[in-house]
Design a protein around this motif. Structure first.
Motif, PDB file in Angstrom:
ATOM      1  N   GLY A   1      38.944  52.374  42.680  1.00 42.75           N
ATOM      2  CA  GLY A   1      39.606  51.199  42.144  1.00 42.75           C
ATOM      3  C   GLY A   1      38.620  50.303  41.408  1.00 42.75           C
ATOM      4  N   LYS A   2      39.004  49.833  40.210  1.00 42.59           N
ATOM      5  CA  LYS A   2      38.117  49.026  39.377  1.00 42.59           C
ATOM      6  C   LYS A   2      38.611  47.582  39.360  1.00 42.59           C
ATOM      7  CE  LYS A   2      38.301  53.222  36.833  1.00 42.59           C
ATOM      8  NZ  LYS A   2      38.817  54.281  37.662  1.00 42.59           N
ATOM      9  N   PHE A   3      37.681  46.632  39.442  1.00 43.00           N
ATOM     10  CA  PHE A   3      38.107  45.231  39.375  1.00 43.00           C
ATOM     11  C   PHE A   3      36.965  44.352  38.899  1.00 43.00           C
ATOM     12  CE2 PHE A   3      36.509  45.742  43.703  1.00 43.00           C
ATOM     13  CZ  PHE A   3      35.643  44.659  43.830  1.00 43.00           C
ATOM     14  N   ILE A   4      37.370  43.255  38.288  1.00 49.25           N
ATOM     15  CA  ILE A   4      36.480  42.140  37.966  1.00 49.25           C
ATOM     16  C   ILE A   4      37.186  40.905  38.502  1.00 49.25           C
ATOM     17  CG2 ILE A   4      35.403  40.776  36.144  1.00 49.25           C
ATOM     18  CD1 ILE A   4      35.629  43.310  34.353  1.00 49.25           C
ATOM     19  N   GLU A   5      36.557  40.174  39.403  1.00 50.43           N
ATOM     20  CA  GLU A   5      37.190  38.959  39.932  1.00 50.43           C
ATOM     21  C   GLU A   5      36.201  37.802  39.862  1.00 50.43           C
ATOM     22  OE1 GLU A   5      38.303  39.246  44.004  1.00 50.43           O
ATOM     23  OE2 GLU A   5      36.493  40.272  44.637  1.00 50.43           O
ATOM     24  N   TRP A   6      36.730  36.637  39.553  1.00 53.98           N
ATOM     25  CA  TRP A   6      35.882  35.464  39.435  1.00 53.98           C
ATOM     26  C   TRP A   6      36.589  34.253  40.013  1.00 53.98           C
ATOM     27  CZ3 TRP A   6      38.326  37.989  35.563  1.00 53.98           C
ATOM     28  CH2 TRP A   6      39.262  37.286  34.786  1.00 53.98           C
ATOM     29  N   GLN A   7      35.807  33.274  40.389  1.00 57.46           N
ATOM     30  CA  GLN A   7      36.339  32.062  40.995  1.00 57.46           C
ATOM     31  C   GLN A   7      35.783  30.856  40.274  1.00 57.46           C
ATOM     32  OE1 GLN A   7      36.115  32.058  45.234  1.00 57.46           O
ATOM     33  NE2 GLN A   7      36.622  29.891  45.442  1.00 57.46           N
ATOM     34  N   THR A   8      36.681  29.938  39.964  1.00 58.47           N
ATOM     35  CA  THR A   8      36.268  28.698  39.315  1.00 58.47           C
ATOM     36  C   THR A   8      37.227  27.587  39.717  1.00 58.47           C
ATOM     37  OG1 THR A   8      35.823  27.628  37.186  1.00 58.47           O
ATOM     38  CG2 THR A   8      37.600  29.243  37.218  1.00 58.47           C
ATOM     39  N   GLY A   9      36.685  26.438  40.026  1.00 60.66           N
ATOM     40  CA  GLY A   9      37.512  25.300  40.416  1.00 60.66           C
ATOM     41  C   GLY A   9      38.385  25.584  41.617  1.00 60.66           C
ATOM     42  N   GLY A  10      37.935  26.436  42.529  1.00 58.28           N
ATOM     43  CA  GLY A  10      38.705  26.741  43.733  1.00 58.28           C
ATOM     44  C   GLY A  10      39.811  27.752  43.520  1.00 58.28           C
ATOM     45  N   GLN A  11      39.947  28.301  42.315  1.00 60.13           N
ATOM     46  CA  GLN A  11      40.992  29.283  42.039  1.00 60.13           C
ATOM     47  C   GLN A  11      40.347  30.631  41.708  1.00 60.13           C
ATOM     48  OE1 GLN A  11      43.719  28.235  38.870  1.00 60.13           O
ATOM     49  NE2 GLN A  11      45.367  29.449  39.770  1.00 60.13           N
ATOM     50  N   ARG A  12      40.983  31.708  42.201  1.00 58.71           N
ATOM     51  CA  ARG A  12      40.449  33.049  42.007  1.00 58.71           C
ATOM     52  C   ARG A  12      41.313  33.810  41.006  1.00 58.71           C
ATOM     53  NH1 ARG A  12      36.920  35.940  45.036  1.00 58.71           N
ATOM     54  NH2 ARG A  12      37.016  34.328  46.644  1.00 58.71           N
ATOM     55  N   TYR A  13      40.667  34.591  40.162  1.00 59.90           N
ATOM     56  CA  TYR A  13      41.340  35.421  39.168  1.00 59.90           C
ATOM     57  C   TYR A  13      40.825  36.858  39.314  1.00 59.90           C
ATOM     58  CZ  TYR A  13      42.235  30.864  37.022  1.00 59.90           C
ATOM     59  OH  TYR A  13      42.622  29.576  36.790  1.00 59.90           O
ATOM     60  N   ALA A  14      41.636  37.810  38.890  1.00 64.90           N
ATOM     61  CA  ALA A  14      41.229  39.212  38.994  1.00 64.90           C
ATOM     62  C   ALA A  14      41.783  40.012  37.831  1.00 64.90           C
ATOM     63  CB  ALA A  14      41.712  39.821  40.307  1.00 64.90           C
ATOM     64  N   LEU A  15      40.936  40.897  37.318  1.00 68.80           N
ATOM     65  CA  LEU A  15      41.350  41.889  36.322  1.00 68.80           C
ATOM     66  C   LEU A  15      41.205  43.257  36.978  1.00 68.80           C
ATOM     67  CD1 LEU A  15      42.057  42.314  33.198  1.00 68.80           C
ATOM     68  CD2 LEU A  15      39.650  43.014  33.009  1.00 68.80           C
ATOM     69  N   THR A  16      42.304  43.972  37.101  1.00 70.31           N
ATOM     70  CA  THR A  16      42.279  45.308  37.705  1.00 70.31           C
ATOM     71  C   THR A  16      42.958  46.285  36.756  1.00 70.31           C
ATOM     72  OG1 THR A  16      44.406  44.999  38.815  1.00 70.31           O
ATOM     73  CG2 THR A  16      42.430  44.342  40.027  1.00 70.31           C
ATOM     74  N   GLY A  17      42.769  47.570  37.001  1.00 73.00           N
ATOM     75  CA  GLY A  17      43.422  48.577  36.176  1.00 73.00           C
ATOM     76  C   GLY A  17      42.539  49.784  35.999  1.00 73.00           C
ATOM     77  N   SER A  18      42.485  50.288  34.772  1.00 75.13           N
ATOM     78  CA  SER A  18      41.838  51.574  34.524  1.00 75.13           C
ATOM     79  C   SER A  18      40.410  51.453  34.024  1.00 75.13           C
ATOM     80  CB  SER A  18      42.648  52.367  33.492  1.00 75.13           C
ATOM     81  OG  SER A  18      42.680  51.694  32.240  1.00 75.13           O
ATOM     82  N   ALA A  19      39.965  50.247  33.643  1.00 68.05           N
ATOM     83  CA  ALA A  19      38.702  50.104  32.910  1.00 68.05           C
ATOM     84  C   ALA A  19      37.494  50.094  33.834  1.00 68.05           C
ATOM     85  CB  ALA A  19      38.723  48.828  32.078  1.00 68.05           C
TER      86      ALA A  19
END
Length: 884
Positions: free
Chosen positions: A272-290
């Motif tokens: 499984g591939k992911f890029i996740e980052w946190q800023t200002g107390g909120q978390r974001y994630a990019l997942t998929g095939s890359a």
């Protein structure tokens, strides 16, 4: 109603199973499976039959250079589903599963390829969308846009492009007509025109976590990612032995950040591939095939990068596992970059389609020289026939003669250096055969859907099941049930079902009649050992992790490297001690319901198989006490009825041969259990039961194949378990075959007016017939079932004769006056009899070699001669001097 949510989803197969078990029995209109690496035989085992059984038009799209299958192992492509190939300058790398029904949709976007690894062994990440009641979701609208634009960015056959365009239109129409949904939420990102990195927000961010099994050698993607997000802290996940990376490059890419490495455990390949980052107390994630490569993240498809698909979500839970040791960046050492050789300007045939106007083929790129097109019934060596050429400079060509759906097609051409380029094999697609199956099935069926575990644990369900069995037996009286219904078969006078289509349709009707779970139990399907949903791996509301997957990569900086496949092992059900008496009572009642004598009609084969398999599972679960031998009565009764003239075979005379093989093999497992601690010649009660069942099922057991019942060879893990190991089943089959194994063959040949005799390793078939080749092939086919190591047969009528040596999958033929050995490869479902029934050798596919008589025995013949103890000179002497 729509949701992107935590769900009991261990692999995309789960989505199909859940659809098959829907209470509303909603039809499935469309099923789409997209991946980089595609394993067609795997999909034909676990996904295509289920989707087709639910009525869906089905398509499988994969990278043109990444098929894992041997063409001879593919049975349904082109005649049950569209197998489409796609290619671009990079890798065609998205992973998508889409199910569209009358009112519901299911979408999974993630990292797992449609292979056993991708859907059943590795650790993958998926985003799952569920909609009901004609609702839609923004991700479905995004997918529709991507499907519509995809053919303009990657090369694919026109009919594959049209198929995706129709899916895009269907999703768009549903989205437009659905109630308005929330604007915020997960969105689908692709890189057809713009790289994925360019679609991420600019930093700075507080923290960045990332993982992918492939990190490009030069570290371009990692450097660009850090430059884009400007993280204060970075944690990069790595599996030291399995990840593809260069430690020096990673250190250089992260040198400007406060970075550390998390060394992840290696109990499973983490794909499984992911890029996740946190800023200002909120978390974001990019997942998929890359993966973390420039081809995947930093370049658009239009500019030569991969074709990737990802999901961007906010308010996600952490994806980087907490397990694993944290190490300083400076401590990272090693280089595990896997070498990769580009296909360059490889010859790629994107597809072949047949219709009333002929056969149409489509190339990915035109060539400056003519491209030869050849076809084969099954893709086996020696079976190819050249049918024509695609002119120089042309991308497509049509040939006036239609081809059989499912036939194999390949392209070849001469390179400038004089060598020959050969394309991957494609399969002839028939839109008529692969169309969605319309209409509701009005045939008899169980009132409820049952699973084995429910029947074992729920007394009310068990009681309903018994009532349903009685009702179903009455409803199927005097019919061949299940039959190829209008919902699954072709209308009269339209499409004639092939053997493969007939089996596909039969299983589909079984699913309608007794439900998907019991059909899978009856026929041993879906026994691939796909993992159960993990209890705590669903970590993001929109992006969920699952146990599944397989190792894939991108072209420029990555390489596909399949991990060793896990071996499926059947497991006995757990029956609590307080439930065992009830289970024993109910299984005895179900057996009596099926085996009741008198005027009662016989139940269909599928129902017999269900009850038989439940019986075997209960024995493996240790439901009977050590001194309780009452199980033998029920098992003996099942076997005697299975082998009787009024048994399930009479009820299902029109069933495809696969049901016969399964029934024979299940009987072998049950007879193995019954013969444990018993003999066929003793006078004890258990001996008498075993001997009586043996006499009625001996012929069935002689035909059994252990590979047909691997799902019933359950390890003895429960106390008091009674199981049938593979070795014992094989030994019993051998015993059945040894008990006058040739009697049936000799009787069959005698009924045809021929005489069979055997002397010193050679069978002689004599009689009055014109062409001896079909006779010798038929006899070799029948006799070979009793001699897996090889059989020698000569058929002779007056002054004409033919000699056949057969040991699957090779057949060696000598047909005077030609003094030439012809060697053929005959793989199931073909047999020597079916392959040579016409007697016209020019029309027989599968020839893999020829040799002059004086040159000696071909390799396949030499092995058989060794087995039967006959020398080559002695064979030649007998063939040309005895009785000629």
């Amino acid at each position: 109603m729509s949701a992107v949510q935590h769900t009991r989803f261990a692999s995309p197969v789960t989505l199909l199973r859940e659809w098959a078990e829907r209470n509303d029995r909603q039809e499935l209109y469309e099923a789409l499976f997209v991946g980089f690496t595609v394993d067609l035989p795997f999909l034909e085992k676990v996904a295509v039959p289920v989707a087709r059984g639910l009525g869906a038009r089905t398509a499988v799209i994969g990278d043109a250079a990444q098929g894992l299958h041997d063409p001879v192992d593919v049975r349904m492509a082109g005649r049950s589903y569209l197998h489409g190939l796609a290619t671009c300058r990079g890798a065609f790398h998205p992973k998508v599963v889409l199910l569209v029904g009358e009112h519901a949709c299911r979408l999974a976007v993630g990292s797992g390829n449609p292979t056993l690894s991708g859907w059943g062994a590795n650790d993958e990440l998926w985003t799952v969308v569920e909609t009901e009641e004609d609702d839609s979701h923004a991700l479905l609208a995004d997918l529709a846009d991507w499907l519509g634009e995809l053919p303009s960015a990657v090369s694919m056959a026109p009919w594959s492009a049209s198929h995706l365009a129709e899916l895009a239109a269907l999703l768009t129409e549903r989205h437009v007509n659905a109630p308005a949904g929330p604007e915020a939420g997960p969105r689908l990102l692709h890189n057809l025109r713009q790289s994925l990195l360019d679609q991420l927000p600019f930093g700075p961010v507080d923290e960045l976590h990332a993982y992918a099994p492939f990190i490009d050698e030069a570290g371009h993607a990692l450097s660009a990612l850090v430059d884009r997000l400007v993280p204060r802290r970075v944690t990069l996940g790595i599996q030291p032995r399995w990840s593809s990376y260069d430690a020096g490059t990673i250190k250089a890419s992260l040198s400007g950040s406060s970075a550390q490495i998390r060394l992840l455990d290696e109990t499973r390949m983490r794909h499984g591939k992911f890029i996740e980052w946190q800023t200002g107390g909120q978390r974001y994630a990019l997942t998929g095939s890359a993966n973390l490569t420039r081809a995947a993240l930093g370049t658009s498809t239009r500019d030569g990068g991969n074709c990737e698909l990802a999901v961007l979500a906010a308010d996600t839970l952490p994806l980087l596992p907490k397990e694993g040791r944290i190490a300083p960046l400076a401590s990272l050492v090693g280089r595990t970059i896997r070498p990769f050789t580009s296909n360059g300007q490889a010859l790629i045939l994107l597809g072949a389609k047949t219709d009333s106007e002929g056969l149409h083929v489509s190339l990915a790129r035109s060539r400056p020289v003519p491209v030869a097109i050849s076809t084969s019934p099954d893709g086996s060596p020696g079976s190819w026939t050249e049918i024509g050429f695609v002119p120089p400079g042309a991308l497509a060509c049509s040939f006036p003669q239609p081809e059989v759906p499912g036939a194999a097609v390949r392209a070849t051409c001469v390179r400038p250096d004089g060598s020959t380029a050969e394309s991957p094999v494609v399969f002839v697609y028939s839109p008529l055969h692969c169309a969605r199956r319309h209409g509701a099935d009005s045939g008899p069926r169980l009132r409820y859907d049952y699973t084995a575990q429910v029947l074992f644990a729920d007394e009310r369900a068990a009681r309903r099941f018994e009532t349903d069995l009685l009702r179903l037996r009455e409803l199927t009286a005097g019919t061949s049930a299940p039959r190829v219904s209008p919902a699954t078969g072709a209308a009269a006078g339209s499409v004639a079902l092939s053997a493969v289509d007939r089996w596909d349709a039969y299983v589909a009707d079984c699913r309608r009649m007794i439900g998907a779970p019991l059909t899978d139990l009856a026929f041993g399907t879906l026994q691939i050992g796909l993992p159960q949903a993990p209890s705590s791996r669903w970590v993001v509301s929109a992006v969920t992790g699952s146990g599944a997957a397989e190792d894939d990569t991108a072209y420029e900086d990555e390489v596909e490297d399949e991990e060793p496949l896990t071996v499926s092992v059947a497991v006995a059900p757990h029956i609590p001690p307080d439930q065992r008496v009830r289970c024993r009572t109910w299984i005895r009642r179900w057996v009596r319901t099926l085996a009741a004598s008198g005027e009662s009609p016989a139940a269909p084969v599928s129902v017999w198989l269900v009850v038989s398999n439940l019986y075997v599972q209960l024995l493996a679960a240790g439901v009977w006490d050590e001194n309780d031998q009452s199980w033998r009565d029920g098992l003996s009764g099942l076997l005697e009825t299975l082998g009787s003239e009024d048994g399930p075979n009479k009820a299902d005379q029109q069933a495809p041969p696969e049901t016969r093989r399964r029934l024979d093999s299940v009987a072998a497992v049950m007879m193995t259990l019954l013969s444990q601690d018993a003999t066929f010649t003793g006078g004890g009660e258990r001996d008498v039961l075993a001997a009586r069942a043996w006499q009625t099922t001996k012929d069935m057991i002689a035909r059994a194949e252990p590979a047909q019942v691997e799902d019933l060879m359950i390890p003895p893990e429960q106390a008091l378990a009674r199981v049938a190991p593979w070795s014992e089943v094989e030994r019993l089959i051998a015993l059945a075959q040894e008990d006058d194994p040739h009697a049936e063959v000799v009787e069959e040949l005698s009924a045809a007016g021929w005489e069979a005799s055997y002397e010193d390793g050679l069978w002689e078939i004599t009689g009055s017939f014109g062409n001896p080749v079909p006779v010798a092939s038929r006899a070799a086919d029948r006799l070979g079932r009793h001699h897996p190591n090889g059989v020698l047969v000569r058929a002779r009528s007056r002054n004409r004769w033919a000699f056949v040596a057969w040991a699957a999958p090779h057949l060696v033929l000598l047909y005077p006056p030609a003094r030439i050995w012809r060697t053929y490869q005959v793989r199931p479902p073909a047999t020597p009899e079916s392959r040579f029934s016409s007697g016209d050798l020019s029309a027989v596919p599968g020839r893999i070699g020829t040799a002059q008589l004086p040159a000696g025995a071909p390799e396949a013949l030499d092995k058989i001669l060794t087995e039967v103890g006959l020398t080559y000179p002695e064979l030649i002497r007998r063939l040309y001097t005895e009785g000629t």
